[in-house]
Design a protein around this motif. Sequence first.
Motif, PDB file in Angstrom:
ATOM      1  N   GLU A 281       0.840  -1.203   0.000  1.00  0.00           N
ATOM      2  CA  GLU A 281       0.000   0.000   0.000  1.00  0.00           C
ATOM      3  C   GLU A 281       0.870   1.246   0.000  1.00  0.00           C
ATOM      4  O   GLU A 281       1.826   1.356   0.765  1.00  0.00           O
ATOM      5  N   LEU A 282       0.524   2.191  -0.852  1.00  0.00           N
ATOM      6  CA  LEU A 282       1.350   3.382  -1.037  1.00  0.00           C
ATOM      7  C   LEU A 282       0.616   4.685  -0.743  1.00  0.00           C
ATOM      8  O   LEU A 282       1.215   5.753  -0.810  1.00  0.00           O
ATOM      9  N   VAL A 298      -1.865   0.640  -4.535  1.00  0.00           N
ATOM     10  CA  VAL A 298      -0.782  -0.296  -4.211  1.00  0.00           C
ATOM     11  C   VAL A 298       0.167  -0.425  -5.393  1.00  0.00           C
ATOM     12  O   VAL A 298      -0.172  -0.084  -6.531  1.00  0.00           O
ATOM     13  N   ALA A 299       1.361  -0.941  -5.121  1.00  0.00           N
ATOM     14  CA  ALA A 299       2.346  -1.187  -6.173  1.00  0.00           C
ATOM     15  C   ALA A 299       1.918  -2.372  -7.024  1.00  0.00           C
ATOM     16  O   ALA A 299       1.433  -3.374  -6.513  1.00  0.00           O
ATOM     17  N   LYS A 331     -11.092  -1.959  -9.399  1.00  0.00           N
ATOM     18  CA  LYS A 331      -9.834  -2.463  -8.850  1.00  0.00           C
ATOM     19  C   LYS A 331      -8.833  -2.724  -9.978  1.00  0.00           C
ATOM     20  O   LYS A 331      -9.193  -3.232 -11.037  1.00  0.00           O
ATOM     21  N   GLY A 332      -7.573  -2.352  -9.739  1.00  0.00           N
ATOM     22  CA  GLY A 332      -6.524  -2.629 -10.714  1.00  0.00           C
ATOM     23  C   GLY A 332      -6.327  -1.556 -11.759  1.00  0.00           C
ATOM     24  O   GLY A 332      -5.610  -1.776 -12.743  1.00  0.00           O
ATOM     25  N   VAL A 333      -6.921  -0.377 -11.586  1.00  0.00           N
ATOM     26  CA  VAL A 333      -6.757   0.724 -12.544  1.00  0.00           C
ATOM     27  C   VAL A 333      -5.457   1.464 -12.227  1.00  0.00           C
ATOM     28  O   VAL A 333      -5.191   1.829 -11.070  1.00  0.00           O
ATOM     29  N   GLU A 334      -4.618   1.675 -13.248  1.00  0.00           N
ATOM     30  CA  GLU A 334      -3.347   2.369 -13.037  1.00  0.00           C
ATOM     31  C   GLU A 334      -3.590   3.851 -12.747  1.00  0.00           C
ATOM     32  O   GLU A 334      -4.282   4.533 -13.501  1.00  0.00           O
ATOM     33  N   VAL A 335      -2.999   4.328 -11.644  1.00  0.00           N
ATOM     34  CA  VAL A 335      -3.236   5.715 -11.222  1.00  0.00           C
ATOM     35  C   VAL A 335      -1.943   6.458 -10.878  1.00  0.00           C
ATOM     36  O   VAL A 335      -1.976   7.512 -10.261  1.00  0.00           O
ATOM     37  N   GLY A 336      -0.805   5.900 -11.307  1.00  0.00           N
ATOM     38  CA  GLY A 336       0.449   6.594 -11.029  1.00  0.00           C
ATOM     39  C   GLY A 336       1.641   5.666 -11.140  1.00  0.00           C
ATOM     40  O   GLY A 336       1.564   4.579 -11.726  1.00  0.00           O
ATOM     41  N   LYS A 337       2.739   6.093 -10.532  1.00  0.00           N
ATOM     42  CA  LYS A 337       3.974   5.309 -10.588  1.00  0.00           C
ATOM     43  C   LYS A 337       4.831   5.624  -9.371  1.00  0.00           C
ATOM     44  O   LYS A 337       4.690   6.680  -8.738  1.00  0.00           O
ATOM     45  N   ILE A 338       5.710   4.694  -9.053  1.00  0.00           N
ATOM     46  CA  ILE A 338       6.715   4.915  -8.025  1.00  0.00           C
ATOM     47  C   ILE A 338       8.071   4.638  -8.648  1.00  0.00           C
ATOM     48  O   ILE A 338       8.251   3.635  -9.350  1.00  0.00           O
ATOM     49  N   GLU A 339       9.020   5.545  -8.448  1.00  0.00           N
ATOM     50  CA  GLU A 339      10.343   5.434  -9.062  1.00  0.00           C
ATOM     51  C   GLU A 339      11.419   5.484  -7.988  1.00  0.00           C
ATOM     52  O   GLU A 339      11.285   6.186  -6.986  1.00  0.00           O
ATOM     53  N   PHE A 340      12.488   4.732  -8.234  1.00  0.00           N
ATOM     54  CA  PHE A 340      13.636   4.712  -7.334  1.00  0.00           C
ATOM     55  C   PHE A 340      14.833   5.290  -8.078  1.00  0.00           C
ATOM     56  O   PHE A 340      15.158   4.843  -9.176  1.00  0.00           O
ATOM     57  N   ILE A 341      15.462   6.264  -7.476  1.00  0.00           N
ATOM     58  CA  ILE A 341      16.536   7.013  -8.118  1.00  0.00           C
ATOM     59  C   ILE A 341      17.777   6.952  -7.234  1.00  0.00           C
ATOM     60  O   ILE A 341      17.701   7.226  -6.032  1.00  0.00           O
ATOM     61  N   ALA A 342      18.909   6.573  -7.824  1.00  0.00           N
ATOM     62  CA  ALA A 342      20.178   6.527  -7.093  1.00  0.00           C
ATOM     63  C   ALA A 342      21.201   7.371  -7.834  1.00  0.00           C
ATOM     64  O   ALA A 342      21.414   7.187  -9.035  1.00  0.00           O
ATOM     65  N   ASN A 343      21.795   8.310  -7.112  1.00  0.00           N
ATOM     66  CA  ASN A 343      22.803   9.207  -7.702  1.00  0.00           C
ATOM     67  C   ASN A 343      22.275   9.898  -8.958  1.00  0.00           C
ATOM     68  O   ASN A 343      22.980  10.059  -9.955  1.00  0.00           O
ATOM     69  N   GLY A 344      20.996  10.282  -8.911  1.00  0.00           N
ATOM     70  CA  GLY A 344      20.391  11.018 -10.013  1.00  0.00           C
ATOM     71  C   GLY A 344      19.959  10.161 -11.184  1.00  0.00           C
ATOM     72  O   GLY A 344      19.463  10.686 -12.184  1.00  0.00           O
ATOM     73  N   LYS A 345      20.102   8.841 -11.078  1.00  0.00           N
ATOM     74  CA  LYS A 345      19.764   7.937 -12.187  1.00  0.00           C
ATOM     75  C   LYS A 345      18.600   7.036 -11.802  1.00  0.00           C
ATOM     76  O   LYS A 345      18.609   6.431 -10.727  1.00  0.00           O
ATOM     77  N   LEU A 346      17.599   6.950 -12.678  1.00  0.00           N
ATOM     78  CA  LEU A 346      16.466   6.061 -12.455  1.00  0.00           C
ATOM     79  C   LEU A 346      16.937   4.608 -12.538  1.00  0.00           C
ATOM     80  O   LEU A 346      17.501   4.196 -13.546  1.00  0.00           O
ATOM     81  N   ALA A 348      14.810   1.879 -11.034  1.00  0.00           N
ATOM     82  CA  ALA A 348      13.676   0.951 -10.990  1.00  0.00           C
ATOM     83  C   ALA A 348      12.375   1.739 -10.957  1.00  0.00           C
ATOM     84  O   ALA A 348      12.330   2.870 -10.468  1.00  0.00           O
ATOM     85  N   ARG A 349      11.315   1.112 -11.458  1.00  0.00           N
ATOM     86  CA  ARG A 349      10.013   1.763 -11.506  1.00  0.00           C
ATOM     87  C   ARG A 349       8.907   0.722 -11.427  1.00  0.00           C
ATOM     88  O   ARG A 349       9.056  -0.382 -11.946  1.00  0.00           O
ATOM     89  N   SER A 350       7.810   1.071 -10.776  1.00  0.00           N
ATOM     90  CA  SER A 350       6.619   0.222 -10.783  1.00  0.00           C
ATOM     91  C   SER A 350       5.402   1.102 -10.978  1.00  0.00           C
ATOM     92  O   SER A 350       5.347   2.222 -10.462  1.00  0.00           O
ATOM     93  N   ALA A 351       4.439   0.592 -11.721  1.00  0.00           N
ATOM     94  CA  ALA A 351       3.161   1.287 -11.815  1.00  0.00           C
ATOM     95  C   ALA A 351       2.424   1.137 -10.491  1.00  0.00           C
ATOM     96  O   ALA A 351       2.703   0.241  -9.695  1.00  0.00           O
ATOM     97  N   VAL A 352       1.478   2.050 -10.255  1.00  0.00           N
ATOM     98  CA  VAL A 352       0.645   2.026  -9.049  1.00  0.00           C
ATOM     99  C   VAL A 352      -0.803   1.858  -9.491  1.00  0.00           C
ATOM    100  O   VAL A 352      -1.247   2.502 -10.451  1.00  0.00           O
ATOM    101  N   LYS A 353      -1.549   0.981  -8.799  1.00  0.00           N
ATOM    102  CA  LYS A 353      -2.924   0.687  -9.209  1.00  0.00           C
ATOM    103  C   LYS A 353      -3.876   0.802  -8.013  1.00  0.00           C
ATOM    104  O   LYS A 353      -3.462   0.766  -6.853  1.00  0.00           O
ATOM    105  N   THR A 354      -5.153   0.931  -8.333  1.00  0.00           N
ATOM    106  CA  THR A 354      -6.170   0.959  -7.285  1.00  0.00           C
ATOM    107  C   THR A 354      -6.308  -0.427  -6.664  1.00  0.00           C
ATOM    108  O   THR A 354      -6.181  -1.446  -7.342  1.00  0.00           O
TER     109      THR A 354
END
Length: 381
Positions: A281-282, A298-299, A331-346, A348-354
């Motif tokens: 849950e996000l 959620v992710a 349920k399951g509708v994409e509503v955003g994203k979560i991104e992980f950035i290290a030293n200014g570089k993307l 990893a990424r995951s979509a976020v859904k209901t």
Amino acid sequence: MNGRVYADEFIEDELISEFVINTVNGGEELKPPKIEAGAAIVIDAETGRVLYEKDAYSRRAIASTTKIMTGIVAIENGNLDDKVKVSKRAASIWGSTIKLKAGEELTLRELLYGMMLKSGNDAALAVAEHIGGTVENFVAMMNAKAKELGLKDTSFKTPHGLDVEGHYSTPYELAMITRYALQNPVFAEMVSTKNMTITNRSLYTTNEMLSLYPGADGVKTGYTGKAGRCLVTSATRDGFQIISVVLNCASRNKRAESSKAILDYAFNNYRPYELLKANQELGQVSVYKGKKSSVSVVAVEGIRLPLSKEEKENLETELTLYDSINAPVYKGVEVGKIEFIANGKLIARSAVKTAEVVPEKKYGDYFRDVLDIWFKLAKPE
């Protein structure tokens, strides 16, 4: 017919030193090594993340590391217990062989062990003819699998890897083929085997790393005049599996030394971290005209990724969500994203859904809301 042959396309009688046994201590950070390989790479077996590379995207001859693709295509399309009759074409191939004779019968499983352990070119041809009907048809299957895997810089002309114009791959794509193949338990078992007895033969692996490098569990050697000495290695420690590729080394010692150096570098600079769990849950997103004012999100995917100490210390998380979503919400509708950035570089990424359903408000729901407000106002203090 018995024989112990440690050979690939040519007989390799050079002795291998025991240097690899003295590995560095876990946690000791290393600088990127200088290696005596024309091109090389290390990737994380789980995610495919590149942990080290040297000219890793250049097309090169790959010798008998070709047989990684031959093996996985045969396993996926054949019955391991099938009896295979050896043809004259297969029995007459030159280079490294398991000394097959025309008309001899072995199981497909035995031939695959002969091909993967002792790098038998005769076994590779017998496998190809059995699975594809002809060698040419089987090579087409190999190229189709490469295309399926999204590879752009890989082209197969033979199932054995002897030098032929137009037969090539890159360290990166060879690592990705290996990553895919190792997901098959039959393949993984074969390439981790040091010795095996099959019909009239004792097989001993050509892969020196299985005996010399702690945690090594595969994969395949290669050697031709054009390709030089090549080696694809898989090694696993504490559940962390990585794959290395070295191409165009001058000797068996140099390919083993280079493989050790880049494997040590990866193991000592990276550790796998769970950054995100699937369905974690996000937060919430506002719902317009819904029976609830917001919906949990959620992710979509879990993320487990190897990170260096510096990357872990500088890791940033960016969560981007819709401001609101109109009801009805499914349920399951994409509503955003979560991104992980290290030293200014993307990284990893995951979509976020209901995570739930929120029905749309009807006339009766609004009427009840009005009544609720009226009763609250009318209620005496």
